[in-house]
Design an enzyme around this catalytic site. Structure first.
Site, short mmCIF file in Angstrom:
data_model
loop_
_atom_site.label_atom_id
_atom_site.label_comp_id
_atom_site.label_asym_id
_atom_site.label_seq_id
_atom_site.Cartn_x
_atom_site.Cartn_y
_atom_site.Cartn_z
NE ARG A 239 -38.96 -7.81 39.97
CZ ARG A 239 -37.78 -7.24 39.72
NH1 ARG A 239 -37.54 -6.01 40.15
NH2 ARG A 239 -36.85 -7.88 39.04
CG HIS A 243 -36.02 -10.87 42.33
ND1 HIS A 243 -37.06 -11.46 41.65
CD2 HIS A 243 -35.45 -11.87 43.06
CE1 HIS A 243 -37.11 -12.75 41.95
NE2 HIS A 243 -36.15 -13.02 42.80
CE1 TYR A 251 -33.77 -5.38 38.02
CE2 TYR A 251 -32.07 -5.96 39.61
CZ TYR A 251 -33.41 -5.81 39.28
OH TYR A 251 -34.37 -6.04 40.21
C1 LIG Z 1 -36.31 -23.67 39.74
C2 LIG Z 1 -35.76 -22.38 40.23
N1 LIG Z 1 -34.75 -21.79 39.56
C3 LIG Z 1 -34.25 -20.60 39.98
C4 LIG Z 1 -34.74 -20.00 41.12
C5 LIG Z 1 -34.18 -18.66 41.59
N2 LIG Z 1 -35.17 -17.62 41.26
C6 LIG Z 1 -36.00 -17.13 42.18
S1 LIG Z 1 -37.06 -16.00 41.54
C7 LIG Z 1 -36.34 -16.13 40.02
C8 LIG Z 1 -36.80 -15.27 38.87
C9 LIG Z 1 -38.22 -15.50 38.55
O1 LIG Z 1 -38.61 -14.60 37.55
P1 LIG Z 1 -40.08 -14.57 37.05
O2 LIG Z 1 -40.57 -15.96 36.82
O3 LIG Z 1 -40.16 -13.63 35.91
O4 LIG Z 1 -40.90 -14.01 38.30
P2 LIG Z 1 -40.82 -12.55 38.99
O5 LIG Z 1 -39.81 -12.66 40.09
O6 LIG Z 1 -40.42 -11.58 37.95
O7 LIG Z 1 -42.18 -12.29 39.51
C10 LIG Z 1 -35.32 -17.05 40.02
C11 LIG Z 1 -34.51 -17.40 38.84
C12 LIG Z 1 -35.77 -20.67 41.81
N3 LIG Z 1 -36.31 -20.14 42.92
N4 LIG Z 1 -36.28 -21.82 41.34
#
Ligand SMILES: Cc1ncc(C[n+]2csc(CCOP(=O)(O)OP(=O)(O)O)c2C)c(N)n1
Ligand SMILES: [Mg+2]
Length: 320
Positions: A239, A243, A251
């Site tokens: 991306r 985030h 980071y």
């Molecule tokens: C069950 C849950 N745990 C934690 C979060 C907080 N959270 C939001 S996005 C994220 C990271 C997700 O990473 P990834 O699955 O790699 O998706 P990306 O954002 O990289 O597209 C987290 C931990 C959440 N929304 N839901």
């Protein structure tokens, strides 16, 4: 490559639409015009478009918190999407959901999802429904590298495997779960390796290559429709934005970002289409202009739409 010229242009235009939708969303958010949270998909366009190009009406999609690209690739309406981001009554969720709750059941789009990894069992359930009804439909689930550590992955892949469900699990491995790099959150290089634990095929592809994604998804969708069960496809991508909008991205390094920008999925398709004689530089510019107009119209539509009324507050809370 089995895709016709018209189809290639259509897919390219979808990628350009995602890019411009997101670039404008970034600007509108920075100007304080969009409330709430937005997670943008810039840099990952080939994944959504390459997968979705293999789906038919009647298929299902479970999306993520980074879901705008998935819906646009599926044919979502950018006017209704912007209206939702702006919290307007004309939006997909009547302005009450925002970016992470957009759904369009007419497209089988089961929704973006604020709960990481929550789409996995939803897609398994939708795939079960397709199989139960015998309607030849399939269900696709997009999820991230971070989500691949959740128990929902185990539950969904295991059930889909033993019941041979017509499901395609697409991991968008963009190397980070928020600020945590993949090597810090899991002890494997390829998320696709997890497929072997469920006795299903797992394939890892260059997620910035539309054609590689398309071909992997084509095979997986074929298997699913034939009754051969699910596939896990890992798309390695990145991306470009933080985030979420507002993330200072401390980071990661600028060098890393620049290196990935050189692998721009849109520029790569463009080059291929120019080489194939599918379009000219001028025709490409016309596509960007056409999309720009559609995006501006979407933003205007949203800005000119009313906010929900107070009386709307308790509407749509429960369903009959
Ligand atoms: C069950 C849950 N745990 C934690 C979060 C907080 N959270 C939001 S996005 C994220 C990271 C997700 O990473 P990834 O699955 O790699 O998706 P990306 O954002 O990289 O597209 C987290 C931990 C959440 N929304 N839901
Ligand atoms: Mg990630």
């Amino acid at each position: 490559m089995t895709l016709s010229k018209e189809r290639l242009l259509e897919l390219y235009k979808k990628m350009v639409t995602i890019r411009q939708f997101e670039e404008n969303a970034a600007e509108l958010f920075a100007n304080g015009e969009i409330p709430g949270f937005v997670h943008l998909y810039i840099g990952e366009e080939a994944t959504a478009v390459g997968v979705m190009a293999n789906l038919e009406a009647g298929d299902y999609i479970a999306s993520t918190h980074r879901g705008h690209g998935h819906l646009i690739a599926r044919g979502g309406d950018v006017k209704l999407m912007y209206a939702e981001l702006f919290g307007r009554k004309t939006g997909y969720c009547k302005g009450k959901g925002g970016s992470m709750h957009i759904a369009d059941m007419s497209l089988g789009f089961l929704g973006a999802n604020g709960i990481v990894g929550a789409g996995l069992p939803l897609a398994a359930g939708a795939a079960f429904a397709c199989k139960y009804r015998g309607d030849n439909g399939v269900a696709v689930c997009f999820f991230g590298d971070g989500a691949s550590n959740r128990g929902t992955l185990h539950e969904a892949l295991n059930l889909a495997s033993i019941w041979k469900l017509p499901a395609i699990f697409v991991c968008e491995n963009n190397m980070y779960g928020i600020s945590m790099r993949q090597e810090h959150h899991q002890n494997i290089k390829d998320v696709a390796d997890r497929a072997s634990a469920y006795g299903i095929p797992g394939i890892s592809v260059d997620g910035n290559d539309l054609f590689a994604v398309y071909e992997a998804a084509e095979e997986a969708v074929k298997r699913a429709r034939q009754g051969d069960g699910p596939t896990l496809i890992e798309c390695k991508t990145y991306r470009w934005r933080g985030h979420f909008e507002g993330d200072p991205t401390v980071y990661r390094t600028d060098e890393e970002l620049e290196a990935w920008k050189k692998k721009d999925p849109i520029k790569r398709v463009k080059k291929r289409l120019l080489d194939m004689g599918v379009f000219t530089e001028e025709e490409d510019m016309a596509i960007w202009e056409e999309v720009k107009k559609e995006i501006q119209e979407g933003i205007e539509f949203a800005k000119n739409s009313p906010l929900p009324d107070e009386a709307d507050l308790l509407e749509d809370v429960y369903c009959d």
